[in-house]
Write a protein that holds these residues in place. Structure first.
Motif, PDB file in Angstrom:
ATOM      1  N   SER A 192      29.327  55.094  57.878  1.00  0.00           N
ATOM      2  CA  SER A 192      27.986  54.502  57.425  1.00  0.00           C
ATOM      3  C   SER A 192      27.053  53.485  58.781  1.00  0.00           C
ATOM      4  O   SER A 192      25.971  54.043  58.987  1.00  0.00           O
ATOM      5  CB  SER A 192      27.155  53.119  56.761  1.00  0.00           C
ATOM      6  N   TYR A 195      24.247  55.388  61.170  1.00  0.00           N
ATOM      7  CA  TYR A 195      23.365  55.391  60.671  1.00  0.00           C
ATOM      8  C   TYR A 195      22.926  53.688  59.859  1.00  0.00           C
ATOM      9  O   TYR A 195      21.064  53.829  60.812  1.00  0.00           O
ATOM     10  CB  TYR A 195      23.615  56.610  59.828  1.00  0.00           C
ATOM     11  N   LEU A 217      18.555  53.491  50.349  1.00  0.00           N
ATOM     12  CA  LEU A 217      19.999  53.356  50.271  1.00  0.00           C
ATOM     13  C   LEU A 217      21.278  53.402  49.506  1.00  0.00           C
ATOM     14  O   LEU A 217      22.142  54.022  50.162  1.00  0.00           O
ATOM     15  CB  LEU A 217      19.904  53.968  51.930  1.00  0.00           C
ATOM     16  N   TRP A 225      22.260  59.474  54.214  1.00  0.00           N
ATOM     17  CA  TRP A 225      21.608  58.676  55.072  1.00  0.00           C
ATOM     18  C   TRP A 225      21.345  59.254  56.308  1.00  0.00           C
ATOM     19  O   TRP A 225      20.591  59.038  56.814  1.00  0.00           O
ATOM     20  CB  TRP A 225      22.691  57.829  55.440  1.00  0.00           C
TER      21      TRP A 225
END
Length: 1136
Positions: A192, A195, A217, A225
């Motif tokens: 992640s 992002y 999120l 995402w």
């Protein structure tokens, strides 16, 4: 928060204060106010936090509820009935007048609500504080404050109105906050991370956005995402927009709202003045409108006068436009892909007021998304070539009758322009592919025309009448051959023709532009001449001709430009003219045009960089340029600057970069206000603000730039550099033997010019301080204090006389470079008087670069001190700020001043003239031959004058009243020297009483030396005698020094003659020896000299004298009597 807490604490007990915490929505104003409130309520007798004042006050009886809460909070929960607003105001005034209160009014949008809530002329108790949070940074004003407080309280709070603006979070802080909301901790899974960083960047440091997006999120998959990020780029988050839109909705009228939306679409990052010109042409009141937007935290003006906006605010504005209609063709403003689609599909309407499309940028973005590589020419933006060229039709604009602002960068249109919008005020069409504007293109109302990188060869085929045109930008139009006729452009203010490399002619009609203030012809390399009518530009303020490499003539009518402030002639060919700089020559000649004196007197900035100017054409009189503030003569072969520059009393900037032949700069006004060196210590230093004496540093001034002036050796009154062999002053010669280093060459780096010179040692004089760099690794013997660290401290000795003060310091620093690269920081030396809290500071503009095997060098500094800042008993510290130096050794010495005369040379004085002294010395020479021999013993001598060695029998030397000899043969001196000390370099005695009448006395000394090797030392040995009672000093520096064989001893005996009251009974006398040789023993003796006529056998009556001294004394007395001259030595100090 720290700043707000400090404001609350300062003078908190007796002053009323009011402050605004301002910023855009969601920036964290309320959160900060809550934290500050909770931290400080213990310091106040009453306190209240009124949240959401804007929203609550809009409700029915909302203001009364707020009044009840305020009263209840201050009275610790006691309720009071409030029947109406006026009743509440009276109650509030009653309770705030008798106690210190802290009030926080959160989210206030209008001052009227504060008046309705609390009234006016409020008698706040001294020490009370009011904090307001608002999106309007201009909420508080002096008139409101005077109304809010009563007269006495208003007087006490004067100057305490504060503004605290909340800034966006830094990227690292933003990521941390986002992680806490998204993951519950400050770490991101690798899947992640990319992002998360993109989302954080999108939020632009806005805490509310980070909170909303992070929370939304949380616990979502990576694909979620990715989808959320793509959605945000098209549609902003509704929760965030709802908060941010409050500022937009609070704007007072549609004028400011429309102005905001136009700036959102077109002018973010644009110059404020440029934008004002365009939007004023669109019937906006731009100046006041921009001020209103800045006040509502919707717009920012940066330090470069550019219009800037937070990304989330921009997104909010674009979302407002998107919500106008689901049909993109019916929206008021179009940009990027929507603009492309409307033109391509021909779905525009009368609603469209603004359209902006950069086709090149759009296709580049598309290529990035599809991983397709597009190749554009590297140097020619005007040639827009790509495999998928896009053609559009002019018919797509036929329905956009109200279109005023149009950008069509690199767009190719087919068709005629008869139905093209006729109300355009701003047209930007970079990469315009036609060779001239179509005749049916109606631009009658155009205000700004930006045609950079076009293929235009001629702008209009015929004279075009554009009465409103103020700015015409044709920069980088490489095909342009001639400027258009300017007869139909009466309002033109700015004309840009930069880099029009094929431009050969400027139309004669340019003289008709009576409002033109700016003309840029930079890098028009084909332009050879300017029309003489250019002198008619009575409003022209800036004329840029730099880079016009073929321009060899400037019209003499230039002097008619009474408004001209900036003239730039860099890299022009005026030096190649057959008239040879005719307009710059000093004398007017028939056919030669005008002199320097013909330049307009209004000039403020003149640039002549790289014009190959020489001293032949530099003027002797520049009185006509009295307004000049900036002069650029960089990269010209001038050797010196004319004295006439001194007449430029307003000169603030002088640029001399890479004037490689420049040797000297005279005293100029630009150098008078040289910046002071910054104090390098922290705020806790005891020297802060307490009599600090700053030594000016020329390098710290950016007003005179001399980088690359490799031969520059003097700036009058600031610094002077000269070879040490040519330097006659005492300051350097007293530190070491100058003659012994003449042959040594070294590298010297100049921070001023950023260049290195290779030469013999140079003496640098900077504002009264003299310094030099020489090759070496040892501190000279004359220094009283030494250390291996970069700082040394010592107490100054108590003087014999109360008015004796330190006159100068000498410092010696043995250093090497800590790295091969020179630091941008100048080497710095400090002298602190810890007792008086005085600091002296010196930053050298030069530094020596060591070249010896051990890579060390001596930095010797002679530093006079004035105003009696240092005296006996003071604690003194000297420090070198290393930065890029590695300090090996550090030595300091000093000298006091009390009726002492200083002059160069060795001590000598005669009651007659100096010829007599030399005569006596010559008489003495012939008598030396009759001295009793010491046998066959030999001793080695080194002459520091002739730099040679000799081996001879012991020599008796006579030096201006001092007899001295070196003797390798031991003799019995025991019992004769009652000041005897073993292994000491200093001994002392008190002058005994004398019953007989005397005319002089003799002070005898013996020093026993030894050496560990046969090295010849490079510094003069010396003896120093101090009459501590009278405060007088004598120093004797020898020309010759005996060098013993290794581990052997050498006897140095001297006989000093004192006359009159130089030495009297009871005087305390000390003798000190300074030498690189080891001192094994040291003794002194004092003998009175009686009248010779009364006592012919005087030598037999001196039982304390050794055989050696009997010979020395006999020689001295005999010579003195033969010469009939009384010999005296000057009370002077000669430092070796």
């Amino acid at each position: 928060m720290t700043q707000i807490n400090q404001w609350l604490e300062q003078d908190g007990a007796n002053k009323v204060g009011i402050a605004t915490i301002c910023g855009i929505g969601g920036i964290g104003k309320t959160t900060i106010a809550k934290v500050v409130y909770n931290q400080n309520i213990p310091s106040f007798e009453g306190y209240s936090f009124l949240a959401d004042v804007r929203e609550t006050s809009q409700d029915c009886n909302g203001l009364v509820r707020l009044q009840r809460q305020l009263i209840s909070d201050i009275l610790k929960g006691k309720s009071h009935k409030i029947y109406n607003i006026d009743n509440g105001i009276n109650k509030i005034k009653e309770i705030v007048c008798c106690r210190r209160v802290l009030l926080v009014l959160d989210d206030v949008d209008e001052l009227g609500k504060i008046r309705k809530l609390m009234g006016t002329q409020i008698p706040f108790h001294p020490g009370s504080k009011i904090i307001i949070t608002s999106r309007n940074r201009c909420l508080l004003n002096a008139h409101f404050i005077s109304q809010m407080f009563d007269l006495e309280a208003s007087t006490s709070c004067g100057g305490l109105s504060k503004l605290f603006e909340v800034k966006e979070l830094a990227s690292s802080e933003s990521l941390q906050l986002f992680n806490w909301y998204a993951f519950g901790h400050n770490s991101v899974p690798k899947s992640s991370m990319a992002y998360a960083r993109s989302l954080v960047k999108h939020c632009g440091g806005l805490p509310l956005a980070l909170q909303v997006l992070g929370s939304s999120l949380s616990s979502k998959s990576v694909s979620s995402w990715k989808s959320a990020l793509e959605k945000l780029e098209e549609i902003p988050d509704s929760k965030i927009q709802e908060i941010l839109r409050i500022s937009y909705d609070s704007l007072e009228d549609d004028h400011d709202k429309n102005l905001f939306l136009d700036i959102v679409c077109l002018f973010i990052g644009k110059d404020r003045d440029y934008t004002t010109t365009i939007l004023d042409g669109c019937d906006f009141y731009t100046t006041i409108g921009i001020e209103n937007l800045v006040g509502r935290s919707l717009l920012i003006i940066n330090e470069k006068n550019k219009l800037m906006m937070h990304q989330m605010i921009r997104d909010m504005g674009q979302e407002i436009i998107r919500q106008e209609s689901s049909d993109i063709g019916k929206r008021s403003r179009l940009w990027h892909k929507n603009a492309f689609d409307v033109i391509r599909e021909k779905i525009g309407s009368r609603t469209v007021k603004c359209l902006t499309l950069d086709l090149k940028g759009l296709l580049e973005d598309k290529a990035k998304r599809t991983n397709t590589t597009l190749h554009f020419p590297k140097h020619s933006k005007s040639q827009f070539l790509m495999s998928n060229d896009v053609d559009m039709e002019t018919q797509a604009f036929a329905k956009m009758k109200r279109l005023k602002l149009l950008q069509l960068d690199y767009v190719r249109l087919k068709g005629d322009f008869k139905d093209f919008p006729k109300r355009l005020r701003w047209l930007r069409w970079r990469g315009f592919c036609m060779q001239s504007f179509p005749v049916d293109f109606d631009m009658n109302e155009i205000v700004v025309l930006d045609m950079r990188n076009s293929k235009l060869k001629q702008v209009w085929k015929d004279t075009e009448c554009l009465p409103n045109l103020k700015i015409l930008n044709l920069n980088h139009s490489h095909s342009l051959l001639k400027t258009p006729s300017f007869s139909g452009l009466p309002s033109l203010e700015k004309l840009m023709l930069k880099d029009c490399i094929n431009l050969v002619e400027v139309d004669q009609s340019i003289g008709e532009l009576k409002l033109l203030t700016f003309l840029n012809l930079k890098d028009c390399t084909s332009l050879r001449h300017l029309p003489r009518t250019i002198g008619s530009l009575i409003s022209l303020e800036q004329l840029i001709l730099s880079g016009c490499s073929r321009l060899d003539d400037v019209p003499r009518e230039l002097h008619n430009m009474e408004s001209l402030k900036v003239l730039n002639l860099d890299e022009t060919a005026i030096y190649q003219s057959r008239l040879g700089l005719h307009w710059l020559l000093l004398k007017r000649s028939k056919g030669l045009g005008f002199s320097w004196a013909s330049l307009p007197s209004s000039l403020v900035k003149l640039s002549l960089e790289s014009c190959k100017l020489s001293n032949d054409v530099m003027p002797n009189d520049l009185c006509n340029l009295a307004s000049l503030k900036s002069l650029n003569l960089s990269r010209n072969p001038i050797h010196y600057l004319p004295e006439s520059l001194k007449n430029l009393t307003k000169l603030e900037e002088l640029l001399l970069t890479s004037c490689t032949e420049l040797q000297m700069i005279p005293k100029l006004p630009v150098l008078l206000n040289v910046s002071e060196c910054k104090f390098i210590f922290g705020d806790n230093s005891p020297f802060r603000g307490s009599g600090i004496n700053n030594v000016p540093c020329f390098f710290s001034s950016t007003r005179c730039v001399i980088f690359g002036c490799e031969k520059l050796t003097e700036v009058e009154d600031l610094f002077k550099l000269e070879p040490i062999e040519n330097f006659e002053a005492e300051e350097i010669r007293r530190l070491f033997n100058v003659d012994s280093i003449n042959g040594n060459r070294l590298q010297l780096y100049s921070y001023l010019t950023d260049s290195i010179m290779l030469a013999t040692p140079q003496v640098l004089q900077e504002r009264g301080i003299t310094s030099t760099f020489v090759v070496g690794s040892e501190i000279p013997i004359g220094f009283k204090h030494g250390t291996n660290e970069h700082r040394i401290s010592f107490f100054l000795p108590t003087p014999a006389h109360p008015d004796e003060k330190i006159h100068w310091f000498s410092l010696c620093i043995v250093f090497s470079l800590a790295s091969d690269q020179m630091s941008e920081f100048l080497p710095c030396v400090h002298i602190f008087n810890e007792t008086k809290t005085i600091m002296l500071r010196y930053r050298s503009s030069f530094i020596g670069i060591p070249q010896t095997n051990d890579k060390t060098m001596l930095w010797l500094i002679h530093w006079p001190v004035t105003d009696f800042q240092f005296e006996g008993g003071d604690l003194v510290s000297c420090m070198v700020v290393p930065i890029h130096l590695s300090i090996r050794k550090f030595g300091v010495t000093y000298e006091s001043k009390h009726n002492i005369k200083y002059e160069y040379g060795f001590s000598h004085l005669s009651t007659g003239d100096e010829v007599s002294t030399r005569h006596i010395k010559m008489d003495q020479t012939k008598h030396l031959l009759s001295l009793e021999s010491y046998g066959n013993a030999k001793v080695q001598f080194c002459s520091y004058i002739e730099e040679s060695k000799m081996v001879a029998s012991p020599q008796v030397l006579y030096d201006y009243g001092i007899i001295t000899t070196f003797d390798p043969v031991p003799f019995d001196y025991s019992g004769y020297y009652y000041g005897h000390q073993a292994g000491k370099t200093e001994v002392s005695i008190s002058v005994p009483p004398n019953s007989s009448q005397n005319i002089s006395c003799f002070l005898n000394s013996i020093i026993i030396f030894s050496a560990k090797n046969d090295k010849t030392y490079g510094f003069l040995p010396c003896l120093e005698i101090v009459n501590e009672t009278k405060g007088t000093k004598w120093t004797y520096s020898k020309h010759f020094m005996g060098i013993p064989e290794t581990k052997n001893t050498l006897y140095w005996t001297t006989c000093w003659n004192f006359r009159g009251d130089e030495l009297e009974a009871g005087d305390h006398v000390s003798l000190r020896v300074l030498s690189d040789l080891s001192v094994l023993e040291f003794g002194i003796d004092l003998v009175y000299d009686y009248e010779l006529d009364d006592n012919p056998n005087i030598f037999n009556q001196l039982p304390w004298m050794s055989k050696c001294f009997k010979y020395l004394l006999g020689i001295f007395v005999y010579i003195s009597s033969k010469s009939q001259k009384d010999l005296y030595r000057l009370q002077s100090l000669v430092k070796c």
